[in-house]
Enzyme design. Structure first.
Site, mmCIF file in Angstrom:
data_model
loop_
_atom_site.group_PDB
_atom_site.id
_atom_site.type_symbol
_atom_site.label_atom_id
_atom_site.label_comp_id
_atom_site.label_asym_id
_atom_site.label_seq_id
_atom_site.Cartn_x
_atom_site.Cartn_y
_atom_site.Cartn_z
ATOM 1 N N ASP A 154 63.252 64.387 105.663
ATOM 2 C CA ASP A 154 63.049 64.783 104.278
ATOM 3 C C ASP A 154 64.598 65.048 103.685
ATOM 4 O O ASP A 154 65.237 65.092 104.897
ATOM 5 C CB ASP A 154 62.305 66.103 103.983
ATOM 6 C CG ASP A 154 62.240 66.120 102.313
ATOM 7 O OD1 ASP A 154 62.232 65.296 101.546
ATOM 8 O OD2 ASP A 154 62.560 67.269 102.014
ATOM 9 N N SER A 155 64.717 64.846 102.693
ATOM 10 C CA SER A 155 66.314 65.300 101.997
ATOM 11 C C SER A 155 66.606 66.422 102.463
ATOM 12 O O SER A 155 67.706 67.072 102.266
ATOM 13 C CB SER A 155 66.360 64.884 100.759
ATOM 14 O OG SER A 155 65.383 65.765 99.880
ATOM 15 N N CYS A 190 59.189 62.638 102.030
ATOM 16 C CA CYS A 190 60.198 62.720 101.102
ATOM 17 C C CYS A 190 59.690 61.565 99.934
ATOM 18 O O CYS A 190 59.636 60.336 100.394
ATOM 19 C CB CYS A 190 61.543 62.550 101.412
ATOM 20 S SG CYS A 190 62.776 62.087 99.897
ATOM 21 N N GLU A 232 63.859 75.399 95.011
ATOM 22 C CA GLU A 232 64.895 75.862 95.983
ATOM 23 C C GLU A 232 65.134 77.372 95.666
ATOM 24 O O GLU A 232 65.823 78.062 96.790
ATOM 25 C CB GLU A 232 65.838 74.709 96.083
ATOM 26 C CG GLU A 232 65.661 73.568 96.362
ATOM 27 C CD GLU A 232 66.466 73.233 97.584
ATOM 28 O OE1 GLU A 232 67.246 73.849 98.299
ATOM 29 O OE2 GLU A 232 66.049 72.473 98.331
ATOM 30 N N CYS A 287 56.460 64.856 94.493
ATOM 31 C CA CYS A 287 57.832 65.240 95.078
ATOM 32 C C CYS A 287 57.547 66.358 96.049
ATOM 33 O O CYS A 287 56.562 67.279 95.540
ATOM 34 C CB CYS A 287 58.800 65.613 94.054
ATOM 35 S SG CYS A 287 60.207 66.425 94.345
ATOM 36 N N HIS A 298 58.960 68.972 96.648
ATOM 37 C CA HIS A 298 59.156 70.253 96.116
ATOM 38 C C HIS A 298 58.130 70.990 95.250
ATOM 39 O O HIS A 298 58.078 71.754 94.875
ATOM 40 C CB HIS A 298 60.641 70.606 95.372
ATOM 41 C CG HIS A 298 61.803 70.380 96.266
ATOM 42 N ND1 HIS A 298 62.007 69.435 97.148
ATOM 43 C CD2 HIS A 298 62.536 71.318 96.542
ATOM 44 C CE1 HIS A 298 63.235 69.867 97.997
ATOM 45 N NE2 HIS A 298 63.647 70.884 97.454
#
Ligand code: DGL
Length: 272
Positions: free
Chosen positions: A10-11, A73, A153, A190, A192
C-alpha cells in the site's frame, strides 16, 4: 501447498485494514506487508507516477520470493493492476477494486450507489468500470474525499472535525427534495476510509449500507490461492512489516489501522 508468504503493499499504513482481513480469513498464511510511507499519498498523484511506484513496490516483494501480490491500495489498484499482472506473471496479482465493486453490488437494491475514494481513484473511473461490469444498470456517484486520508492518519475518526468533513464531502448524496440519501449502498473505496466508517454511517442513516473491500478481497485471495494450489499447509503464519520511511511512525499510525500494537523493532526500513 506453498509455504511462501503473500506480498501485500500500500502507499502507507491504510492497507493494514486489508491485511487484517487477510489474516482473519487465512491465519495459516504468512504475509510481507510493504508500506510506501515515504511517498504517501498516492491518491493525489498522477497515474503514471502511481504505476511506477506500484511497479517498484511489487518488484521488491517479488525479489523476496512471495507467491502472490495483493495491491492493498485502491489508487494503485485503479491504475496498475493490469500492468502488474502482465509484468509479474506467473505471480498472481489481486487488487481491491473488483472485490470492492462486488461488495457494493451485493449490497444495493435500488442500484443507486456511491463510491468514496481518493481523487486519483475517482478520476480514473476504475470503480464505475468494475461496477458496470457487474451491474450495468447501476447509477454511480463517485466522490473524491482527499482529506479523509489525513483525518484517518491523525486518528481523528470522530468529533467535530471528522463530522464537518463527512458533511462537506457527502452532501451531494443528500436529495434536496427529500433530505434523504439518494443511494442505498456506498463503498469506502480507499484503504483509509474504514477508520471513518462510523462517521459516514451516522451522517447517512440506517437506510444506506456501507461496505469496504477488505472482506471481499480476502475471499478473492483465498479463492485464487486455492485455484492455483498455492495454499499453505501451516496452522499459524507470521507477518513481516517493511516501510520506506521511519519505522516509528509506521508502527504508531499502523496500530490504528491493524487494530493491535506494532513494535517498532518489527518494522524494517527499506528503499525502493
Ligand atoms: N492507499 C490509498 C488508497 O487506498 C489511500 C492513501 C493514499 O492516498 O495514498 O487509495
Amino acid at each position: 501447498m506453498d509455504q511462501r508468504a503473500i506480498g501485500v503493499f500500500d502507499s502507507g499504513v491504510g492497507g493494514l485494514t486489508v491485511l487484517r482481513a487477510l489474516r482473519d480469513a487465512m491465519p495459516g498464511e504468512s504475509f510481507v506487508y510493504l508500506g510506501d510511507t515515504a511517498r504517501l499519498p498516492y491518491g493525489t498523484k498522477g497515474p503514471e507516477t502511481v504505476r511506477r511506484y506500484a511497479q517498484q513496490a511489487a518488484a521488491h516483494l517479488v525479489a523476496r520470493d512471495v507467491k502472490m501480490i495483493v495491491i492493498a491500495c485502491n489508487t494503485a489498484s485503479a491504475v496498475a493492476v493490469e500492468h502488474l499482472r502482465e509484468r509479474l506473471a506467473p505471480v498472481p496479482v489481486v487488487g481491491v477494486i473488483d472485490p470492492g465493486a462486488r461488495a457494493l453490488c451485493a449490497a444495493t437494491t435500488t442500484k443507486h450507489v456511491a463510491v468514496l475514494a481518493t481523487p486519483g481513484t475517482v478520476s480514473g473511473g476504475a470503480y464505475e468500470a468494475a461496477i458496470s461490469g457487474i451491474e450495468p444498470s447501476a447509477t454511480v456517484t463517485s466522490l473524491a474525499c482527499a482529506l479523509f486520508v489525513s483525518l484517518a492518519e491523525e486518528g481523528w475518526a470522530s468529533g467535530p472535525v471528522a463530522e464537518a468533513a463527512v458533511r462537506a464531502y457527502l452532501q451531494p448524496l443528500i436529495s434536496p427534495e427529500t433530505g434523504a440519501p439518494s443511494v442505498d449502498a456506498l463503498v469506502l473505496g480507499c484503504t483509509h476510509f474504514p477508520i471513518l466508517r462510523d462517521a459516514v454511517e451516522t451522517f447517512l442513516g440506517p437506510n444506506v449500507t456501507v461496505v469496504d473491500s477488505a472482506g471481499t478481497t480476502a475471499r478473492a485471495v483465498k479463492a485464487e490461492l486455492r485455484k492455483r494450489g498455492l495454499e499453505t499447509g501451516s496452522a499459524q503464519g507470521d507477518v513481516q512489516f517493511l516501510a520506506t520511511d521511519e519505522p516509528g511512525r509506521f508502527a504508531h499510525v499502523g496500530a490504528i489501522f491493524i487494530g493491535e500494537s506494532v513494535a517498532v523493532s518489527d518494522v524494517e526500513r527499506i528503499d525502493l
